[in-house]
Write an enzyme that holds these catalytic residues in place. Structure first.
Site, PDB file in Angstrom:
ATOM      1  N   HIS A   1      76.242  37.304  52.360  1.00 32.87           N
ATOM      2  CA  HIS A   1      77.489  37.866  51.850  1.00 32.87           C
ATOM      3  C   HIS A   1      78.510  36.748  51.639  1.00 32.87           C
ATOM      4  O   HIS A   1      78.678  35.871  52.471  1.00 32.87           O
ATOM      5  CB  HIS A   1      78.034  38.889  52.855  1.00 32.87           C
ATOM      6  CG  HIS A   1      79.160  39.713  52.329  1.00 32.87           C
ATOM      7  ND1 HIS A   1      78.965  40.793  51.495  1.00 32.87           N
ATOM      8  CD2 HIS A   1      80.502  39.614  52.515  1.00 32.87           C
ATOM      9  CE1 HIS A   1      80.133  41.336  51.199  1.00 32.87           C
ATOM     10  NE2 HIS A   1      81.084  40.625  51.799  1.00 32.87           N
TER      11      HIS A   1
ATOM     12  N   SER B   1      83.844  41.016  47.395  1.00 32.87           N
ATOM     13  CA  SER B   1      83.724  41.803  48.622  1.00 32.87           C
ATOM     14  C   SER B   1      84.647  43.027  48.554  1.00 32.87           C
ATOM     15  O   SER B   1      84.506  43.843  47.644  1.00 32.87           O
ATOM     16  CB  SER B   1      84.027  40.920  49.840  1.00 32.87           C
ATOM     17  OG  SER B   1      83.720  41.582  51.039  1.00 32.87           O
TER      18      SER B   1
ATOM     19  N   ASP C   1      72.331  40.534  52.704  1.00 35.15           N
ATOM     20  CA  ASP C   1      73.601  41.261  52.853  1.00 35.15           C
ATOM     21  C   ASP C   1      73.289  42.736  53.090  1.00 35.15           C
ATOM     22  O   ASP C   1      72.629  43.375  52.270  1.00 35.15           O
ATOM     23  CB  ASP C   1      74.449  41.081  51.590  1.00 35.15           C
ATOM     24  CG  ASP C   1      75.802  41.764  51.698  1.00 35.15           C
ATOM     25  OD1 ASP C   1      76.138  42.272  52.785  1.00 35.15           O
ATOM     26  OD2 ASP C   1      76.524  41.782  50.683  1.00 35.15           O
TER      27      ASP C   1
END
Length: 444
Positions: free
Chosen positions: A406, A273, A376
């Site tokens: 995600h 991320s 996502d």
């Protein structure tokens, strides 16, 4: 579509995340109003984070230790050392999907002898505690197995998460065993206590620290070799071989696990991320530094669902803006907490990889594996970045996982799902193409 359990957990997760972000924002605003300055030391985790203690025993095939590497800040690392580093090579370590090999009694005796000088007596759980050791002259060099190093950066929108959280600990252990590498999880400083570029500088500082460790290990070997050639008394020789480079306080600056097992010429970056944004910055910085970073060489990077954004929305940013776990409004708030107020811009070079004049030419970037999830909203910009890399002949495949969200491979609840396990396996296959010392025997 994601399962009902994932959908329900997503609603609960988003509620908690929104509450946490609001609390962080309020505390930050109160501190600003009271003109309280916390300094550069910063924090690397939040009180509500579940933390896994470091364990130097190979209880599940990986030993861990924590190191605070910068006295002026809270920057720290956790080292994950797989037990394959101290065991002799076996066919199961050389081939993927090989059949398990049952060790003979002679092999077990050889393994226990090889570990005798590096493992202490068993702990309360019966597992040997690995203290590490330093290569001593030419006699022990062949007994130390050198492994590639992977620098891992956790997610959390720059404002939460930690390198020693339970979820990150499980993920790094899995990667260390599957990829057969030493994983160094970086505990960078969080925002808003330390805004941009603190987290990016912390990542780069660890990469430079790794280079320093390699030089210190070489110095230590030289000291041992010189001692061995000039000293004949066995007790005095043994004492000099144990000598290590020390700082002004007399404490050893040389990290024994890395000195014995790390091969910095095979370094991989893995970012999760927002950690992927930091990893990409570190890769660009390494390219710019060139030979100044020797002997560290970044041979590849893995960007797992990067935290990319931009002022002009992509198709996925429009269609999936209110997607699972991390919706777009909350991520924009995280960027506001991370970027200085005067620099806030969704096209900031830390946020948008497609803006011009962002760094060195893309053709100089290392091979880059990008992992994206179907549900996502950040996926399209990550895919576009990979396409730009491929245009200049950089190996930049994209792995897209159907019905995934995600952080599907790193979030605590999803770590044991088949998709999370498959993702780790896919990453290990690709990474081994660039860290294998036996040529490109692994391929997609």
């Amino acid at each position: 579509m994601p399962s009902v359990a994932v959908k329900l957990y997503s609603v609960f997760f988003k509620f908690l995340l929104k509450h946490r972000l609001q609390n962080i924002t309020q505390i930050h605003n109160n501190n600003n109003n009271n003109t309280e300055v916390g300094g550069d030391f910063g924090v690397t985790s939040r009180p509500e984070e579940s933390v896994a203690a470091a364990n130097p025993a190979f209880t599940d095939g990986v030993a861990t230790k924590d190191i605070h590497i910068d006295p002026s800040t809270s920057l720290s690392i956790r080292i994950f050392l797989p037990d394959s580093a101290v065991l002799p090579d076996s066919p199961s370590h050389l081939r993927r999907n090989s059949l398990p090999v049952t060790p003979s009694s002679a092999t077990l005796d050889h393994q226990s002898q090889a570990r005798r000088n590096s493992c202490a007596n068993s702990n309360g759980n019966g597992a040997a505690v690995y203290r590490g050791y330093l290569p001593k002259g030419n006699t022990n060099v062949n007994r130390t197995r050198k492994m590639a190093v992977m620098l891992q950066l956790h997610g959390g929108g720059f404002v939460s998460g930690s390198n020693d959280s339970v979820a990150n600990d499980v993920f790094c252990r899995r990667i260390a065993k599957m990829c057969d590498v030493i994983v160094i999880a970086i505990g960078y400083r969080l925002a808003p206590e330390n805004k941009y570029p603190a987290a990016f500088e912390d990542g780069w500082k660890v990469l430079c620290w790794l280079a320093k460790q390699a030089h210190l290990a070489d110095c230590n070997k030289s000291l041992g070799s010189n001692a061995g050639s000039n000293v004949h008394d066995s007790k005095k020789l043994d004492g000099m071989l144990r000598h290590s480079v020390a700082d002004t306080f007399g404490a050893s600056m040389l990290e024994p696990w890395l000195a014995a097992h790390a091969d910095p010429s095979r370094c991989v970056l893995l970012g999760v991320s927002c950690g992927a944004n930091i990893a990409d910055y570190m890769a660009r910085k390494a390219v710019e530094s060139g030979k100044l970073l020797d002997p560290v060489k970044v041979v590849a990077q893995v960007l797992m669902y990067p935290f990319f954004i931009g002022s002009v929305p992509t198709h996925s940013e429009i269609k999936l803006a209110n997607s699972y776990f991390y919706d777009k409004p909350m991520c924009v708030l995280a960027w506001k907490l991370f970027l200085p107020e005067e620099e806030f811009n969704l096209d900031h070079q830390a946020a948008n990889p497609l803006v011009p004049n962002r760094g060195p030419p893309l053709k100089l970037m290392p091979p880059t594996l990008t992992v994206v999830a179907e549900h996502d909203w950040m996926r399209d910009r990550a895919i576009a970045y990979a396409e730009e890399l491929r245009k200049v002949n950089v190996d930049a495949p994209v792995l897209e996982y159907k019905d995934a969200v995600h952080e599907f491979a790193t979030l605590d609840m999803l770590l044991k799902t088949p998709q999370a396990l498959a993702c780790a396996e896919d990453i290990s296959i690709w990474v081994k193409k660039y860290i294998s010392t036996r040529g490109h025997e692994f391929s997609y």
